[in-house]
Design a protein around this motif. Structure first.
Motif, mmCIF file in Angstrom:
data_model
loop_
_atom_site.group_PDB
_atom_site.id
_atom_site.type_symbol
_atom_site.label_atom_id
_atom_site.label_comp_id
_atom_site.label_asym_id
_atom_site.label_seq_id
_atom_site.Cartn_x
_atom_site.Cartn_y
_atom_site.Cartn_z
ATOM 1 N N UNK A 4 43.799 33.719 22.905
ATOM 2 C CA UNK A 4 44.997 32.894 23.143
ATOM 3 C C UNK A 4 45.998 33.602 24.051
ATOM 4 N N UNK A 5 45.850 34.941 24.179
ATOM 5 C CA UNK A 5 46.769 35.689 25.044
ATOM 6 C C UNK A 5 46.059 36.169 26.313
ATOM 7 N N UNK A 6 44.860 35.642 26.554
ATOM 8 C CA UNK A 6 44.083 36.110 27.715
ATOM 9 C C UNK A 6 44.030 35.046 28.808
ATOM 10 N N UNK A 7 43.980 35.511 30.047
ATOM 11 C CA UNK A 7 43.950 34.582 31.183
ATOM 12 C C UNK A 7 42.538 34.052 31.432
ATOM 13 N N UNK A 8 41.537 34.704 30.832
ATOM 14 C CA UNK A 8 40.143 34.332 31.102
ATOM 15 C C UNK A 8 39.271 34.909 29.989
ATOM 16 N N UNK A 9 38.162 34.229 29.702
ATOM 17 C CA UNK A 9 37.193 34.755 28.728
ATOM 18 C C UNK A 9 35.796 34.688 29.323
ATOM 19 N N UNK A 10 35.035 35.775 29.160
ATOM 20 C CA UNK A 10 33.615 35.766 29.509
ATOM 21 C C UNK A 10 32.844 36.072 28.235
ATOM 22 N N UNK A 11 31.914 35.202 27.852
ATOM 23 C CA UNK A 11 31.100 35.502 26.678
ATOM 24 C C UNK A 11 29.660 35.072 26.904
ATOM 25 N N UNK A 12 28.765 35.824 26.272
ATOM 26 C CA UNK A 12 27.345 35.508 26.359
ATOM 27 C C UNK A 12 26.662 36.072 27.584
ATOM 28 N N UNK A 13 27.332 36.939 28.309
ATOM 29 C CA UNK A 13 26.754 37.514 29.535
ATOM 30 C C UNK A 13 26.281 38.952 29.337
ATOM 31 N N UNK A 14 26.373 39.473 28.110
ATOM 32 C CA UNK A 14 26.037 40.885 27.893
ATOM 33 C C UNK A 14 26.989 41.793 28.662
ATOM 34 N N UNK A 15 26.464 42.931 29.131
ATOM 35 C CA UNK A 15 27.305 43.881 29.879
ATOM 36 C C UNK A 15 27.958 43.212 31.099
ATOM 37 N N UNK A 16 27.260 42.249 31.694
ATOM 38 C CA UNK A 16 27.776 41.625 32.925
ATOM 39 C C UNK A 16 29.136 40.965 32.719
ATOM 40 N N UNK A 17 29.477 40.634 31.472
ATOM 41 C CA UNK A 17 30.789 40.057 31.194
ATOM 42 C C UNK A 17 31.926 41.010 31.564
ATOM 43 N N UNK A 18 31.682 42.306 31.349
ATOM 44 C CA UNK A 18 32.716 43.297 31.695
ATOM 45 C C UNK A 18 32.871 43.364 33.219
ATOM 46 N N UNK A 19 31.749 43.301 33.914
ATOM 47 C CA UNK A 19 31.806 43.320 35.395
ATOM 48 C C UNK A 19 32.573 42.087 35.896
ATOM 49 N N UNK A 20 32.257 40.922 35.316
ATOM 50 C CA UNK A 20 32.949 39.688 35.733
ATOM 51 C C UNK A 20 34.451 39.796 35.457
ATOM 52 N N UNK A 21 34.796 40.390 34.326
ATOM 53 C CA UNK A 21 36.216 40.531 33.965
ATOM 54 C C UNK A 21 36.937 41.426 34.980
ATOM 55 N N UNK A 22 36.305 42.542 35.343
ATOM 56 C CA UNK A 22 36.914 43.459 36.322
ATOM 57 C C UNK A 22 37.032 42.773 37.683
ATOM 58 N N UNK A 23 35.976 42.041 38.047
ATOM 59 C CA UNK A 23 35.976 41.326 39.334
ATOM 60 C C UNK A 23 37.117 40.302 39.362
ATOM 61 N N UNK A 24 37.260 39.574 38.273
ATOM 62 C CA UNK A 24 38.318 38.554 38.192
ATOM 63 C C UNK A 24 39.694 39.185 38.371
ATOM 64 N N UNK A 25 39.915 40.301 37.683
ATOM 65 C CA UNK A 25 41.226 40.961 37.778
ATOM 66 C C UNK A 25 41.455 41.515 39.178
ATOM 67 N N UNK A 26 40.412 42.087 39.787
ATOM 68 C CA UNK A 26 40.548 42.628 41.155
ATOM 69 C C UNK A 26 40.893 41.499 42.126
ATOM 70 N N UNK A 27 40.243 40.347 41.928
ATOM 71 C CA UNK A 27 40.448 39.230 42.865
ATOM 72 C C UNK A 27 41.786 38.520 42.666
ATOM 73 N N UNK A 28 42.271 38.493 41.427
ATOM 74 C CA UNK A 28 43.470 37.704 41.140
ATOM 75 C C UNK A 28 44.743 38.524 40.954
ATOM 76 N N UNK A 29 44.598 39.820 40.682
ATOM 77 C CA UNK A 29 45.809 40.577 40.328
ATOM 78 C C UNK A 29 46.027 41.847 41.147
ATOM 79 N N UNK A 30 45.097 42.221 42.052
ATOM 80 C CA UNK A 30 45.398 43.402 42.859
ATOM 81 C C UNK A 30 46.400 42.996 43.925
ATOM 82 N N UNK A 31 47.116 43.966 44.470
ATOM 83 C CA UNK A 31 48.162 43.728 45.480
ATOM 84 C C UNK A 31 49.335 42.923 44.930
ATOM 85 N N UNK A 32 49.484 42.880 43.591
ATOM 86 C CA UNK A 32 50.678 42.228 43.037
ATOM 87 C C UNK A 32 51.677 43.325 42.646
ATOM 88 N N UNK A 33 52.957 43.066 42.781
ATOM 89 C CA UNK A 33 53.948 44.090 42.418
ATOM 90 C C UNK A 33 53.953 44.343 40.908
#
Ligand code: CA2
Length: 146
Positions: free
Chosen positions: A117-146
């Motif tokens: 409920x406090x998260x901007x995104x959820x990945x489930x059922x992808x095994x380890x790849x869920x962590x990669x997707x989460x990092x990718x999402x944050x890099x794409x949506x939140x890098x270069x922000x102040x």
């Protein structure tokens, strides 16, 4: 961009039982996978695991003013912990929820996620790849922000 990756109870036991649900690989392999994924997206990661709810709350609080975002698999506390939900809301950092298994295809009690409920995104059922997707999402949506 620096990310705190938090794993909850029993994730340190990956690879020893319930391999049909969580896979064959162990926790050190997960840490290596997360580190590789972070490098792929030019991120700095810090990983933390605990079996204790209060320690997980402390880790979330420690993120405030120190890291840019959180990736969290609260494990069983996903379904019970309002303390973790409140801590995520309190620090108000972008947080992505990850589950190795698909919590919607298992027991009914796993369907509810307080942390989510406090998260901007959820990945489930992808095994380890869920962590990669989460990092990718944050890099794409939140890098270069102040
Ligand atoms: O699918 C996930 O990532 C979970 O967060 C994993 C939790 C579970 O309570 C959640 O509902 C979904 C369990 C963590 C790992 O549990 C183990 C059990 C046996 C052997 C090794 C790990």
């Amino acid at each position: 961009m620096k990310i705190l990756v938090i794993n909850g109870p029993n994730i340190n036991l990956l690879g020893i039982r319930e391999k049909n649900i969580y896979g064959e690989a162990d926790y050190p392999a997960l840490l290596a996978y997360i580190e590789n994924s972070a490098q792929e997206f030019g991120l700095e990661v810090e990983c933390f695991q605990s079996n204790h709810e209060g320690d997980l709350v402390d880790a979330i609080q420690s993120a405030y003013g120190r890291v840019d975002a959180i990736v969290i698999n609260p494990a069983a506390y996903t379904h019970t912990s309002i303390a973790i939900l409140d801590a995520l809301k309190a620090v108000a950092l972008p947080a992505v929820e990850v589950h190795l298994s698909d919590i919607h295809q298992r027991e009914e009690f796993r369907r509810l996620s307080y942390a989510g409920m406090a998260c901007v995104k959820t990945y489930c059922g992808l095994g380890f790849a869920g962590y990669r997707e989460a990092l990718k999402y944050l890099a794409e949506h939140y890098s270069n922000r102040p």
